[in-house]
Design an enzyme around this catalytic site. Structure first.
Site: not given
Ligand code: PAF
Length: 249
Positions: A15, A125, A130
């Site tokens: 993150h 990635e 997603q």
């Molecule tokens: O990847 C994540 O942490 C989640 O799927 C997101 C994009 C924050 C949506 O809740």
């Protein structure tokens, strides 16, 4: 310009990489932390999802976030929820094992975009499907993908990794071994064989899927496919682990 980094908290170096990338694009970086119930298919997984809000604020701020936003449920979903549909890509691979997961993801991402109104948003990635689904959302927000951050042994960083047992954590690097072993294979068939045989060496790993796909259409790749990616998902200790890697030089 505001750049949004949507997260569900339990932040880690992966993150922080997203936040640093966002900060390189703008002086205004909003990190959202919201555990979205709509994208969990069972209440156990939702309850067990790790939570560390104070540490999250520190890690986000250290990485360059200018605002850490922790909305409550009512702020994201006031009144009746208008659930969006992630489309056909939301039904295969991750979507086949986790029905409605991607509908939940696009619904919350759309709400976050509506509220924050960012110019761009940054996603990892690691969650490759997603990322593809969010890129396909009809939105004016620029979607930026950032390569996966890995542990010393190749395991992709994930908030779920802390739920692995000590032995499970050791076993978990089989996913990266399979991907890295297949990466430069001379053909798709050989790459798939390397992945299957490597994963089979680890009895603790319960396979969901392992496939080599066209990274745009998510159809199964062949040797003529230009942009190939291997995607793997399974469980160790009941913890769902996913990873992916571009195939070819
Ligand atoms: O990847 C994540 O942490 C989640 O799927 C997101 C994009 C924050 C949506 O809740």
């Amino acid at each position: 310009m505001t750049v949004l980094v949507p997260t569900m908290g339990a932040l880690h170096k992966g993150h922080q990489g997203l936040i640093k990338r966002a900060r390189s694009m703008s002086k205004e970086v909003v990190v959202s932390i919201f555990i979205n119930p709509l994208q969990f298919e069972n209440s156990d997984d939702l309850e067990k999802y790790p939570r560390s809000p104070e540490r999250d604020i520190q890690l986000a701020t250290l990485a360059g976030a200018t605002e850490v936003w922790m909305p409550d449920y009512e702020e994201i979903y006031p009144g009746e929820i208008k659930k969006l549909n992630a489309g056909p890509l939301g039904k295969i691979f991750e979507g086949a094992s986790r029905p409605e997961h991607f509908d939940g993801v696009v619904t919350v991402v759309n709400r976050l975009f509506e509220i924050v109104k960012p110019s761009a948003a940054v996603f990892g990635e690691k969650d490759f499907q997603q990322l593809a689904i969010i890129k396909a959302m009809k939105s004016s927000v620029e979607i930026v993908g950032v390569p996966t951050v890995r542990e010393f042994d190749g395991l992709a960083l994930s908030s779920r990794n802390i739920r692995l047992s000590e032995q499970g954590r050791v076993s978990a690097n089989v996913i990266h071994r399979a991907l890295a072993g297949a990466h430069l294979a001379p053909s798709v068939v050989i790459a798939q064989e390397i992945i299957n045989s490597t994963l089979a060496t680890e009895p603790a790993f319960k396979l969901d899927y392992a496939a080599i796909i066209d990274e745009h259409s998510f159809e199964l790749a062949n040797d003529q496919t230009r942009h190939k990616r291997a995607i793997i998902a399974g469980w160790i200790d009941g913890v769902r682990l996913i990873d992916n890697m571009k195939m070819g030089a």
